[in-house]
Design a protein around this motif. Structure first.
Motif, PDB file in Angstrom:
ATOM      1  N   ASP A  66       0.906  -1.270  -0.322  1.00 50.49           N
ATOM      2  CA  ASP A  66      -0.247   0.372  -0.107  1.00 50.49           C
ATOM      3  C   ASP A  66       1.060   1.717  -0.101  1.00 50.49           C
ATOM      4  N   ILE A  67       2.218   1.010  -0.862  1.00 53.10           N
ATOM      5  CA  ILE A  67       2.639   2.304  -0.653  1.00 53.10           C
ATOM      6  C   ILE A  67       2.586   3.700  -1.630  1.00 53.10           C
ATOM      7  N   VAL A  68       0.899   3.184  -2.183  1.00 52.46           N
ATOM      8  CA  VAL A  68       0.471   4.431  -3.063  1.00 52.46           C
ATOM      9  C   VAL A  68       1.484   5.066  -3.589  1.00 52.46           C
ATOM     10  N   GLY A  69       1.971   5.006  -4.620  1.00 51.70           N
ATOM     11  CA  GLY A  69       3.427   5.608  -5.050  1.00 51.70           C
ATOM     12  C   GLY A  69       2.966   7.050  -6.439  1.00 51.70           C
ATOM     13  N   TRP A  70       3.728   7.522  -6.247  1.00 52.23           N
ATOM     14  CA  TRP A  70       2.973   9.032  -7.264  1.00 52.23           C
ATOM     15  C   TRP A  70       1.421   9.636  -6.956  1.00 52.23           C
ATOM     16  N   HIS A  71       1.346   9.130  -5.860  1.00 53.12           N
ATOM     17  CA  HIS A  71      -0.296   9.924  -4.976  1.00 53.12           C
ATOM     18  C   HIS A  71      -0.102  11.398  -5.189  1.00 53.12           C
ATOM     19  N   GLU A  72      -1.144  11.753  -5.953  1.00 52.83           N
ATOM     20  CA  GLU A  72      -1.016  13.405  -5.699  1.00 52.83           C
ATOM     21  C   GLU A  72      -0.634  14.187  -4.671  1.00 52.83           C
ATOM     22  N   SER A  73      -0.835  13.899  -3.456  1.00 57.65           N
ATOM     23  CA  SER A  73      -0.548  14.634  -1.760  1.00 57.65           C
ATOM     24  C   SER A  73       0.550  14.325  -1.831  1.00 57.65           C
ATOM     25  N   MET A  74       1.312  13.514  -2.160  1.00 49.62           N
ATOM     26  CA  MET A  74       2.713  13.743  -2.058  1.00 49.62           C
ATOM     27  C   MET A  74       3.759  14.197  -3.619  1.00 49.62           C
ATOM     28  N   ARG A  75       3.290  14.556  -4.237  1.00 52.33           N
ATOM     29  CA  ARG A  75       3.819  15.416  -5.517  1.00 52.33           C
ATOM     30  C   ARG A  75       4.301  16.820  -4.575  1.00 52.33           C
ATOM     31  N   PRO A  76       5.147  17.290  -5.490  1.00 49.73           N
ATOM     32  CA  PRO A  76       6.007  18.502  -4.757  1.00 49.73           C
ATOM     33  C   PRO A  76       4.937  19.480  -5.933  1.00 49.73           C
ATOM     34  N   GLU A  77       4.972  20.566  -4.288  1.00 45.39           N
ATOM     35  CA  GLU A  77       4.357  21.783  -5.302  1.00 45.39           C
ATOM     36  C   GLU A  77       4.595  22.906  -5.793  1.00 45.39           C
ATOM     37  N   GLY A  78       4.202  22.568  -7.014  1.00 43.08           N
ATOM     38  CA  GLY A  78       4.657  23.973  -8.440  1.00 43.08           C
ATOM     39  C   GLY A  78       5.957  23.322  -8.787  1.00 43.08           C
ATOM     40  N   ASN A  79       7.024  24.437  -8.303  1.00 42.77           N
ATOM     41  CA  ASN A  79       8.612  24.259  -9.590  1.00 42.77           C
ATOM     42  C   ASN A  79       9.402  23.758  -8.325  1.00 42.77           C
ATOM     43  N   GLN A  80       8.654  22.939  -7.100  1.00 41.49           N
ATOM     44  CA  GLN A  80       9.873  22.281  -6.229  1.00 41.49           C
ATOM     45  C   GLN A  80      10.631  20.247  -6.670  1.00 41.49           C
ATOM     46  N   GLY A  81      10.969  21.012  -6.355  1.00 43.06           N
ATOM     47  CA  GLY A  81      11.664  19.764  -6.830  1.00 43.06           C
ATOM     48  C   GLY A  81      11.364  18.074  -6.565  1.00 43.06           C
ATOM     49  N   VAL A  82      11.796  17.240  -6.602  1.00 45.19           N
ATOM     50  CA  VAL A  82      10.761  15.937  -6.476  1.00 45.19           C
ATOM     51  C   VAL A  82      12.331  15.971  -5.230  1.00 45.19           C
TER      52      VAL A  82
END
Lengths: 945, 495
Positions: free
Chosen positions: A334-350
């Motif tokens: 259940d790692i829920v990869g690339w989930h929207e809530s875990m993506r960086p905001e705007g131009n912030q890097g991963v």
């Protein structure tokens, strides 16, 4: 006027055609909306989600329209719609559905009887809803847990889940599991399926295996404790911190090692003690002794690639304690990869490191963990696995869209939203991959050096995520260092590691095998998200190290190089370097201990003795072991006795209680040799963290040779010799009168030659999930089988003699054996093949060719799931039509005998004399056994004496 | 409308109903689409209707409590409890059910109705079987009655047939569960089991995870990150991190349930390009659930300890490196040391085994950490929290299991009544060998009028004071002729 009036009258007359459906729809909508809102909006607290009346009404309306639209347009899944996903059909009675839905979510937790149809087979199953959050049981599509009856497996699984897509993009977990598979992690089986309930299309689901013992077996792990760490929602404990790594006894077991109490948590308690200690060299070394750093590095690579923080302080941990490797290994869940809530905001890097728990914090201080993660990421990108995965993801998304086209219950209901979310999802996967590749594989780095002010030394500065294998120093003339030391500053003191014996000098270059990597420092920054885990990152800091080269003129240094698998990179020379203390990087230089300790003479062993250094045991050495004493080798052993002066492992006194075990365990024991040794009077050894069920144990190491050795008089524990996760060659070995099994091999590769197994209480050789080549061996008077193979083992046996055993040989549970030029006589039963373990789809397969099979109590037997055949053998006796198959629990079942004889007769002369091709079904043994197979004589039947 | 046949009239009525239904449906759709606020208002009304009766009933009960009408309060709460009904884990009424039951249990206890209190506690546990606090309260209640004592043991120690099934086994260092359990075991003579639990708890590693908050304008719960500090070889605890955000304040949440001393806590900063860290001038702000003694912060094993620091000069946004340091000393958990001081303490510490030694050491720590608090009145009107002094007793353990002490309690010039809070809880026997009022030079002016002292939660027995409650106090009026008294000298023994 009258025509208008007539028209109105007509409209009025036929108005019900319009108003009736309207009212029906309205009433349906009203009831559904009211029910949903009353249950999930008013009664149940579904935080962090929320059911508002407006959204509930809109959603119900959209669902009604979508269902009607699909009905009227006739959009249903068809064989020719391009969707290749497999179909799962569930059948549940109305009463069962009503019971499940009566009082959600509680009512959904109780199993109901139903049926499952999958791949043309019907199964009786138990069905219930599953999942912690409202996404699983609050909407039109519910997540199911399906459990088959014991003895029935669906593609090897007894329990699996049909999980609804929890996000707009639907496939986060599915694709995460696919990626985890590529990284070689233990992962539940997962595939996209189309689900029908009572014949009606219910929609797209993820079929996900429920983690259990079968998951471990499928990944070639011996059953052990599989722990689950959850302290969230229903598992939240008020009055605690609810951090799973602070409460080891709160973890539950998904699968359990039945050699220990169910409540035992000893490995977790050890992990807990380490993590709640102080990070320093010794505690990080202890951590590496307890967790499989390489597996956790793969897991970390997965987290970085998927940008997931779903394994956090509070939930989603699944840790497998391998009782034979003595290490924890992560299991992906259940790692829920690339989930929207875990993506960086705007131009912030991963995020290039994911630090979402205390365990993460510790691992990121361990240099070997960082090196291993780099290796896996580098391999992932350099091997083209990124492109292969992206292509797979594209295909899966395409299939999902096809399945969603006719899905009346998809969430969200708006198809455009799903398409847009999938596009964003795909774009983010690409972005994350490229960012990780750019920083790890192609990242910029700083490598600098300068002569140290102290003289006779150079300072190095390393700022990189890419570790090196070694540092190479080129001189412009001959240099002869008398010592090489690596020095780093920590807490105002110098920490020195002597690398002299590991460094090598050739053609004007000194190679220092130190795998340098940079320290990762904490970086706290608010990143505009409610998810505070995002606030903690790591940054590479320039890490200062000093190489002290006694006897070297550092002025003669021409170049300093970083050696890597992919080439070498220069250190830039600079005038000065400031020495920055190292803070949170440990185990940077841990050269392997290669200096052998010599053991000779009479050696008394009392209690449990661990030998961590490599040892060389001289001929004639005698180990006298007290009752219960054990000798655990953690490093390479060279025990070379001679015929005249063997090495003995024996009890201190005659008639004493048995001693424990002689064990070699761990990769560092690779290439150990035991030659002309006699071992007698032992039993086994068991403590909460470690278990050896034999007198002589070989665990988790390769290249082991045991030659001209004799083993006897083991007591109490099951096996005389136990081999686990290892590669071993036995040559001219005798195992006499074992208490139960003489040689037990699990998940290993073994070659057994010229050896004899007389009078074992149980089996001579017992193989589980093992590849074996058995040549020129004798199995005589064994209480059960001469050779027993099970659980997917593969065996080739040549020129072996089976005499007076209960059964000559037996194969079970997906195992395959070929015997040639063998001699099976005087046994109660020559051969048997059957299905023992319900977890396997098939029984055993034995083929015996060019052999003698006679004077036995009965000829081969095989049940309907198995195959036993004799090809071109000299056979005396008749096959029975039916027989009683006996099981471990003492029961027996009357079976039809499917064994057969082909081209067999009672004479010694073979019917065919052509060379035998290598058995196709044993392809995986070809590298191990092809040359020996070439020695099979096709012109004889039976053993070649 | 023309008069028609019955079928015609029925058809007409049916059409009318359908039309009205359609119009209603249409209007509903329009409202949902164009007047969302109306829907939201309706939803708010529904929600209010769903909870209001319960809130009102609760308010009524609160009012009854304010009016000291416990009978009415109880009746209202019982009725409310029945209306709320059984609640499962996710029910929105669960907090109300917990609140009502908790108060009912209090009321039953105040009324001495332990049977009803037990019923209430069982209901609470059914509502939340995972709550440590509910389990503790239930266990204490069960232990108080010999008839239910076995049930309490099962709750905490588990079913003897199922190893590891008890709550205290799952949480072996949880003060709330261990304290009543050890006490009960000891008083039932199961000393070895009690010792084992205490020894396990004493050796159980404490949490080490810290949270650090930072903010610019005002405290922001989202600006937080976690970390595990390390303790350097020189026993200095250190946390390093880079930061970019503007910072006006910093807050540290050391690990909950941990025990240690952090002396001389300091923040340091290294601006980009600087070689060395520089001290970051700070003011200590609010603290919570820890003890401040001078410049030392003592973590006492409490939940959610916290200390705040306010920068004297706010830092603008920019790249810099922070460091927090403090001299670190590991200490025994205070709750465990106190547990070793309870009336079963001497029994547990009696013996030669390793467990008994651990207990003896805990008792030593417990005695050494005791504090005597003196409050004084300078004028009639009661004691004020400001007029007090805390004096560490630093009692040292004697061979007989007691602990001797000798302290000077400084006194102000103007006091009329003195109160000593013994602060040891319901365990100790105090023997005062000497209690004298002295002047600044140490000259004895008068013995303290001990025999005339007013007592609270403590009583005389054979010239010794025995604490009978958790708030043991004695107070006396200033004797005549002691105007120059500046010191109360106390010597004695605690057992």
């Amino acid at each position: 006027m009258s025509s208008l009036r007539n028209s109105l009258a007509v409209c009025w007359h036929w108005s019900w055609i319009f108003t009736l459906p309207m009212v029906v729809m309205f009433v349906h909508w009203g009831l559904r909306t009211g029910q949903q809102f009353a249950q999930f909006g008013l009664r149940i607290d579904i935080a962090p989600f929320e059911f508002t009346l407006r959204e509930t009404g809109k959603l119900e309306f959209a669902h009604m329209l979508r269902s009607l639209g699909l009905q009227f347009s006739g959009t249903v899944p068809r064989d020719d719609d391009g969707c290749t996903l497999r179909t799962v059909e569930l059948f549940l009675g109305d009463e069962e559905i009503e019971t499940l839905d009566a009082d959600l979510p509680y009512s959904g937790e109780h199993n109901q009887g139903g049926r499952l149809r999958f791949q043309g087979t019907d199964y009786d199953v138990s069905l219930r809803y599953r999942g912690d959050t409202v996404l699983h049981w609050g909407y039109f599509k519910k997540s199911f847990r399906v459990t088959t009856k014991k003895g029935q497996l669906v593609e090897g699984m007894r329990k699996f889940n049909l999980v609804v897509g929890k996000t707009d993009e639907q496939l986060n977990n599915h694709l995460s599991y696919r990626l985890a598979n590529r990284l070689g992690l233990i992962t539940p089986t997962c595939e996209l399926v189309r689900v029908f309930v009572n014949g009606t299309y219910h929609g797209l689901y993820e079929l996900t295996e429920q983690l259990e013992e079968g998951t471990l077996r499928r990944h070639d792990r011996m059953p052990g404790d599989l722990y689950s760490g959850e302290m969230i929602m229903l598992d939240n404990i008020e009055g605690t911190t609810n951090r799973v790594f602070e409460y080891p006894r709160v973890w539950s077991k998904v699968a359990a090692n039945n050699h220990y109490e169910l409540a035992s948590r000893a490995p977790l308690e050890r992990l807990h003690a380490i993590l709640q200690g102080n990070p320093d060299e010794s505690s990080l070394a202890a951590l590496a002794q307890l967790v499989d750093l390489d597996r956790f590095a793969r897991f970390s690579a997965l987290e970085v690639l998927t940008q997931t923080q779903h394994n956090d302080h509070r939930h989603n941990w699944r840790l497998f304690w391998d009782p034979w490797r003595l290490r924890f290994e992560p299991v992906v869940w259940d790692i829920v990869g690339w989930h929207e809530s875990m993506r960086p905001e705007g131009n912030q890097g991963v995020d290039l490191e994911i630090i979402s728990s205390q365990l993460h914090e510790w691992l990121h201080m361990h240099a070997e963990f960082l090196r291993a993660r780099y290796r896996h990421l580098h391999h992932f990108f350099a091997g083209g696995h990124d492109d292969a995965f992206l292509a797979e993801a594209e295909r899966e998304l395409e299939q999902a869209l096809l399945a969603l086209r006719a899905d009346p219950n998809a969430m969200p209901q708006n198809a455009n939203r799903i398409v847009a979310a999938m596009a964003d999802f795909t774009a983010f996967i690409h972005r994350a991959f490229r960012a990780v590749e750019a920083n790890y594989v192609n990242g910029t780095e700083t490598l600098r050096w300068c002569p140290a002010a102290a003289g006779g030394a150079i300072d190095l500065e390393v700022a990189t995520r890419r570790p090196m294998n070694a540092v190479e120093i080129d001189f412009d003339g001959p240099q002869m260092p008398t010592s090489v030391k690596l020095v780093l500053l920590r807490d105002g003191a110098e920490q020195t590691t002597d690398l002299t014996s590991h460094s090598s000098l050739s053609t004007g270059a000194l190679r220092v095998p130190v795998a340098l990597i940079s320290e990762l420092a904490r970086e706290f920054e608010y990143r505009g998200r409610a998810n505070s885990l995002r606030n903690s990152r790591r940054r590479v800091v320039a890490t200062s190290l000093r190489l002290v080269l006694d006897g070297v003129d550092v002025g003669r240094i021409r170049e300093v190089w970083a050696l890597r698998d992919e080439g070498r990179d220069p250190f830039q020379r600079t005038a000065t370097l400031s020495r920055r203390p190292v803070g949170t990087l440990f185990q940077l230089a841990t050269p392997p201990n290669t200096t052998f300790r010599s053991l000779a003479g009479e050696i008394a062993i009392k209690g449990v003795t661990e030998v961590v250094d490599p040892v060389r045991i001289a001929a004639g050495t005698t180990f006298r072991l007290d009752p219960g004493a054990s000798l655990l080798f953690r490093n390479r052993v060279i025990a070379e006795g001679t015929k005249e002066a063997p090495i003995r492992f024996e009890p201190t006194e005659g008639g004493q209680a048995p001693w424990g075990t002689i064990a070699i365990n761990g990769p560092q024991c690779a290439d150990s040799v035991f030659r002309w040794c006699t071992v007698r009077g032992g039993s086994g050894y068991k403590v909460p963290l470690e278990e050896y069920c034999s007198m002589f144990s070989v665990h988790n190491c390769t290249g082991i040779r045991i030659e001209d050795c004799a083993f006897s008089e083991n007591r109490e524990y099951d096996d005389m010799i136990h081999v686990m996760y290892s590669e071993v060659v036995f040559d001219r070995v005798t195992l006499t009168a074992a208490r139960a099994d003489a040689l037990d091999c699990d998940i290993s590769t073994v070659i057994i030659k010229n050896s004899s197994f007389p009078r074992s209480g149980n089996d001579g050789v017992d193989l589980m999930t093992t590849r074996a080549l058995v040549l020129d061996c004798t199995f005589e008077g064994n209480g059960d089988k001469g050779i027993s193979i099970g659980e997917g083992s593969r065996l080739i046996g040549l020129r072996n003699r089976f005499r007076g055993c209960s059964k000559g040989m037996e194969a079970k549970d997906g195992s395959i054996a070929w015997l040639a030029n063998c001699d099976i006589r005087g046994c109660k039963k020559a051969l048997n093949a059957y299905k023992k373990n319900w977890r396997y789809d098939s029984g055993g397969y034995i083929t015996v060719t060019k052999s003698f099979v006679g004077e036995n109590g009965s000829l081969p037997t095989a049940d309907v799931w198995s195959r036993a055949q004799l090809l071109d053998c000299q056979v005396k006796g008749e096959l029975v039509a039916d027989y009683d198959q006996e099981y471990v629990d003492g029961s027996s079942t009357r079976m039809r005998n499917t064994a057969r004889l082909v081209d067999c007769d009672g004479g010694p002369g073979p019917k065919m004399r052509l060379p035998l091709p290598f058995p196709l079904e044993l392809g995986m043994l070809e590298p191990l056994a092809s040359s020996e197979w070439g020695t099979v004589r096709s012109d004889v039947r039976g053993g070649v004496q | 409308m023309k008069q028609g046949t019955l079928p015609q009239r029925l058809a007409f009525a049916g059409r009318m109903v359908l039309l009205v239904g359609s119009l209603l449906g249409g209007c509903t759709a329009v409202v949902f689409a164009w007047w969302p606020k109306t829907v939201d208002t309706f939803e708010a009304w529904l929600r209010e209707r769903h909870t209001a009766p319960f809130d009102e009933a609760w308010a009524e009960a609160v009012a009854a409590r304010a009016a000291a009408d416990s009978g009415r309060e109880r009746a209202l709460l019982v009725a409310l409890s029945e209306r709320v009904g059984p609640t499962a884990q996710l029910d929105r009424r669960r907090p109300m059910a917990v609140k009502v039951q908790n108060r009912l249990v209090e009321l039953h206890r105040e009324a001495g109705d332990s049977r009803s209190a037990l019923v209430g506690l069982r209901r609470l546990r059914a509502i939340d079987p995972n709550s440590v606090l509910i389990a503790r309260d239930l266990a204490v209640q069960l232990f108080s009655d010999p008839g239910t004592r076995a049930e309490a043991y099962t709750l905490l120690l588990g079913d003897p047939a199922v190893y590891g099934s008890g709550f205290a086994w799952r949480l072996p260092a949880q003060a709330e569960l261990l304290s009543p359990l050890v006490d009960a075991l000891a008083s039932d003579g199961r000393l070895d089991e009690a010792r084992k639990l205490v020894v396990t708890a004493a050796s159980w590693p404490e949490p080490k995870w810290w949270s650090i908050y930072w903010w610019d304008k005002e405290y922001d719960p989202l600006k937080v990150a976690g970390c595990q500090p390390r303790v350097r070889a020189d026993s200095v605890l250190q946390v390093d991190f880079f930061g970019r955000d503007a910072i006006r304040g910093l807050r540290i949440l050391p690990p909950a349930f941990a025990s240690c001393c952090l002396s001389d806590p300091k923040w340091w900063v290294r601006e980009a390009g600087d070689a060395e860290f520089q001290p970051l001038p700070m003011r200590r702000g609010a603290t919570q659930n820890l003890r401040e003694v001078g410049s030392t912060l003592e973590l006492l094993g409490n939940a959610d300890p916290m200390v705040t620091f306010e920068l004297q000069q706010p830092l603008p946004a920019g790249e810099r490196e922070f460091r927090f340091t403090a001299d670190f000393k590991d200490t025994a958990p205070e709750w465990l040391a106190r547990l070793a001081l309870t009336k079963c303490g001497p029994q547990l510490a009696d013996g030669d085994g390793a467990a008994a030694k651990t207990l003896a050491e805990l008792r030593r720590v417990g005695f050494a950490s005791l504090v005597l608090e003196a409050f004084w009145e300078t004028a009639p009107g009661g004691f004020s929290t400001g007029d007090k002094v805390r004096v560490p007793l630093a009692a040292s353990l004697q061979r007989d299991g007691g602990a001797s002490f000798a302290v000077d309690v400084p006194l102000p010039a103007e006091w009329t009544v003195l109160r000593l809070d013994l602060g040891t809880g319901e365990f100790a026997t105090w023997r005062f060998d000497c209690m004298e009022l002295r002047d600044e030079g140490g000259v004895v002016l008068s013995p303290a009028p001990l025999q005339d002292a007013a007592l609270h939660d403590v009583e005389w027995k054979d010239h010794e004071l025995i604490a009978t409650g958790v708030d043991a106090q004695l107070q006396f009026v200033r004797p005549a002729g002691t105007e120059r008294a500046r010191v109360l000298h106390v010597e004695g023994l605690i057992r």
